[in-house]
Design a protein around this motif. Sequence first.
Motif, PDB file in Angstrom:
ATOM      1  N   VAL A 223     -25.222 -31.036 -13.547  1.00 14.67           N
ATOM      2  CA  VAL A 223     -24.415 -30.993 -14.776  1.00 14.67           C
ATOM      3  C   VAL A 223     -23.462 -32.161 -14.884  1.00 14.67           C
ATOM      4  O   VAL A 223     -22.769 -32.307 -15.904  1.00 14.67           O
ATOM      5  N   ALA A 224     -23.390 -33.019 -13.855  1.00 15.42           N
ATOM      6  CA  ALA A 224     -22.496 -34.179 -13.921  1.00 15.42           C
ATOM      7  C   ALA A 224     -22.898 -35.080 -15.080  1.00 15.42           C
ATOM      8  O   ALA A 224     -24.087 -35.319 -15.305  1.00 15.42           O
ATOM      9  N   PRO A 225     -21.934 -35.587 -15.835  1.00 16.70           N
ATOM     10  CA  PRO A 225     -22.277 -36.451 -16.975  1.00 16.70           C
ATOM     11  C   PRO A 225     -22.937 -37.732 -16.511  1.00 16.70           C
ATOM     12  O   PRO A 225     -22.548 -38.314 -15.481  1.00 16.70           O
ATOM     13  N   PRO A 226     -23.981 -38.184 -17.197  1.00 16.89           N
ATOM     14  CA  PRO A 226     -24.670 -39.415 -16.801  1.00 16.89           C
ATOM     15  C   PRO A 226     -23.790 -40.640 -17.025  1.00 16.89           C
ATOM     16  O   PRO A 226     -22.854 -40.612 -17.829  1.00 16.89           O
ATOM     17  N   VAL A 227     -24.114 -41.697 -16.321  1.00 16.01           N
ATOM     18  CA  VAL A 227     -23.374 -42.942 -16.519  1.00 16.01           C
ATOM     19  C   VAL A 227     -23.705 -43.506 -17.892  1.00 16.01           C
ATOM     20  O   VAL A 227     -24.764 -43.228 -18.469  1.00 16.01           O
ATOM     21  N   SER A 228     -22.803 -44.284 -18.437  1.00  9.44           N
ATOM     22  CA  SER A 228     -23.024 -44.881 -19.756  1.00  9.44           C
ATOM     23  C   SER A 228     -24.098 -45.955 -19.665  1.00  9.44           C
ATOM     24  O   SER A 228     -24.447 -46.443 -18.585  1.00  9.44           O
ATOM     25  N   GLU A 229     -24.645 -46.321 -20.831  1.00 10.18           N
ATOM     26  CA  GLU A 229     -25.676 -47.356 -20.867  1.00 10.18           C
ATOM     27  C   GLU A 229     -25.137 -48.688 -20.371  1.00 10.18           C
ATOM     28  O   GLU A 229     -25.843 -49.446 -19.697  1.00 10.18           O
ATOM     29  N   GLU A 230     -23.852 -48.962 -20.671  1.00  6.98           N
ATOM     30  CA  GLU A 230     -23.268 -50.212 -20.191  1.00  6.98           C
ATOM     31  C   GLU A 230     -23.199 -50.240 -18.669  1.00  6.98           C
ATOM     32  O   GLU A 230     -23.545 -51.244 -18.030  1.00  6.98           O
ATOM     33  N   GLN A 231     -22.781 -49.114 -18.084  1.00  5.41           N
ATOM     34  CA  GLN A 231     -22.709 -49.043 -16.621  1.00  5.41           C
ATOM     35  C   GLN A 231     -24.096 -49.143 -15.993  1.00  5.41           C
ATOM     36  O   GLN A 231     -24.275 -49.794 -14.964  1.00  5.41           O
ATOM     37  N   ARG A 232     -25.083 -48.491 -16.628  1.00  7.10           N
ATOM     38  CA  ARG A 232     -26.438 -48.541 -16.084  1.00  7.10           C
ATOM     39  C   ARG A 232     -26.985 -49.961 -16.111  1.00  7.10           C
ATOM     40  O   ARG A 232     -27.610 -50.424 -15.143  1.00  7.10           O
ATOM     41  N   HIS A 233     -26.761 -50.685 -17.197  1.00  7.82           N
ATOM     42  CA  HIS A 233     -27.263 -52.055 -17.291  1.00  7.82           C
ATOM     43  C   HIS A 233     -26.542 -52.970 -16.302  1.00  7.82           C
ATOM     44  O   HIS A 233     -27.153 -53.910 -15.769  1.00  7.82           O
ATOM     45  N   GLU A 234     -25.265 -52.703 -16.059  1.00 16.53           N
ATOM     46  CA  GLU A 234     -24.550 -53.492 -15.056  1.00 16.53           C
ATOM     47  C   GLU A 234     -25.130 -53.258 -13.667  1.00 16.53           C
ATOM     48  O   GLU A 234     -25.334 -54.201 -12.893  1.00 16.53           O
ATOM     49  N   LYS A 235     -25.397 -52.000 -13.344  1.00 16.19           N
ATOM     50  CA  LYS A 235     -25.996 -51.685 -12.044  1.00 16.19           C
ATOM     51  C   LYS A 235     -27.396 -52.269 -11.929  1.00 16.19           C
ATOM     52  O   LYS A 235     -27.792 -52.763 -10.875  1.00 16.19           O
ATOM     53  N   LEU A 236     -28.145 -52.225 -13.025  1.00 16.19           N
ATOM     54  CA  LEU A 236     -29.504 -52.748 -13.006  1.00 16.19           C
ATOM     55  C   LEU A 236     -29.512 -54.261 -12.823  1.00 16.19           C
ATOM     56  O   LEU A 236     -30.381 -54.810 -12.141  1.00 16.19           O
ATOM     57  N   ALA A 237     -28.544 -54.939 -13.425  1.00 14.00           N
ATOM     58  CA  ALA A 237     -28.463 -56.395 -13.273  1.00 14.00           C
ATOM     59  C   ALA A 237     -28.166 -56.781 -11.830  1.00 14.00           C
ATOM     60  O   ALA A 237     -28.622 -57.824 -11.352  1.00 14.00           O
TER      61      ALA A 237
END
Length: 680
Positions: free
Chosen positions: A359-373
Amino acid sequence: MTDTVPEMLHDTADALDPLADVDEGVVKNRAKVGSARPSSLLYTYGPGAIMDLPGFSVMPAGLDDWEPIWKRREHIPTIIEPRLLRVVRLHLGPQVDALRPYPWQPKQGALSKEGDDLGIPARVFPQWLRCTGCDYLGPLPRFTYTNTHPFRPDLARFTHKSCPGRGGQRAGATTRKRESPAVPAQHLLTCTNGHLDEFPYPLWIHRGKTCPKAVSPDLKMRDANVGRSVGSTIECAACGARRSMAEAQGAAGRDKLPQKCRGRHPHLNAFDTDCDAQPALIMMGASNLWFACTQSIIVMPTDEKAEALADRLRAELGVEKVTKYAAQLDFIRELADTAHIDLAGVSDDELAQAVAEVVAPPVSEEQRHEKLAAWSPIDMLVPEWRYLQKPPLFAQQPNSSGLMVTEKQRDPKLHSRISRVVAVNKMKKVNAFVGFTRLDELDRVGDVPSRLVKLTRNGKPSWVPATEDRGEGIFVQLDLPAVEAWESTILGSKLWAAHRDAHRRNFRRRFSETADRDIDPDTRLPAPRYWLLHTLSHVLIREMAMSCGYGAASLAERIYGWRTSAQREGAAGLLICTTASDSEGTLGGLVALAEPARLQGLLANALRRASRCSSDPVCAMRTPSDPEDFLHGAACHCCSFASETSCEKANRFLDRRFLLTLPSADDEPVPGFFGAPGEL
């Protein structure tokens, strides 16, 4: 494998449910037309690829069309592997809930119908066919589908009824019906955004206009006579217009094609409306038509019980249901029992931790793209490397992970720069399919993952296909201090400077419109230790194939070679393994080679063979110089290259001079890690 015969060629609302249509007696969709192994569907014929069947070609559909197949089962199986699922979510988004095996079920007996209601949906593609009897070229509805034998899907085909043949009807001859088989027309259009479309034959032959004598004229595809021209010629039966397909080839031919892509995704039966790329001609069997993008990990004993349980709850119960009853652990247990999730040994605290993970809220798209980079494929290898550095744990390792390893004693005669040998008696490898690209393989151009072609119509899949492979292997570790000292010498050599410059030229010159020009090529160049390990892996694979009972193409490598950085410690090791997705393991022939005496002799023979090549001295002295941009040095098919199923880098980054000190054209030989051939 199933297929569809759509009534309209470009109906984006057309839903694909072949099994249900067959049950209801609908003629549009057809039942089984072929089969494939899970490994083939993962790496060669996944969604968006073209699979050649005996009579025609099909394209496995996107994941949206797999859902009706899965719903024929009350319980959908999943593959639980938290470490791999985290990587898939990083690439595709936090909405991915599960890794699923392919919808297949083995039969209990020869006459059993168990599993007949499962399969991979696929569409007929290309949907322009050519009659082999009269060269008629037309769309799919102009041909007749036949598949009369219920147990011979290989006999399914499309035919051209009343085919007149190439000679026509002779005067006075008896009229006779003729039915000739049809084959796919091989010309297609693709673009750098991953779209694929039929070739516009009517517009091509009439040079962008309509036929002056017919609304839908009949076309003919004639093969060119040998020596006259290249390719086929298209003819219009109504107005007599003719045009060769050779005009559409190359850079000059591209200017004669449509200047804007229609954005078609045949595997989704949908179109993108915002594609601004210029399409290019591609042949149906081209090797760059489809590149799979997969991620894989070796399953290890871990303490990630909460994450593994959270993945099962997320996959089996769904996020909405778990969120709704998060405070009622007893009811969660009842729901889990209904979904065949065993919580007998799970405490309330552990269950609450797993529920909180769901149930933890997912990370934002901005955070995900930063991690992916910032993410690197090396991140998936680091936990495996660290685990293999802890031999005291091997005896107590649980078997539930599928990984069983044994540290071997070093043979006194084994080369001193081999520090450790580990026999991998049993292993499990999990592979996930996250997307595909066209024209260029993703890791070849080193660009951003946004190039991945979407697997669902909304671009946000809730699951991805995955496979489990079981097998055996041998892990060989080099002496780390010796590797670091050797690498510091190589980094200042002329040979390394030549390889670095060639890599820069290769990166910037490659005929690719998809490369990210802002990426520094040097960040994509593996360190010298990787070249060393990669070359050693190839010569060992070639040598092991002669002793282990497996063909060289059945052996695969996994290289652990990176320099020390702020994020991770350095590594220098390699794993050579063989795996299979449809068995509980392999026969032990490979792991038997880890015995001290056998491995010592095998390594000595491999290095001795690597010191010579039938192409020497050309091979031994091969060094790229401007304008050359090949990504290997002293390596070729005679001495070091391996099959594409074995090599993780497509036979790039190989040089025997990093293994052994070989003669040099400039009288400055680089020191081989294992010394001169005479010192072996």
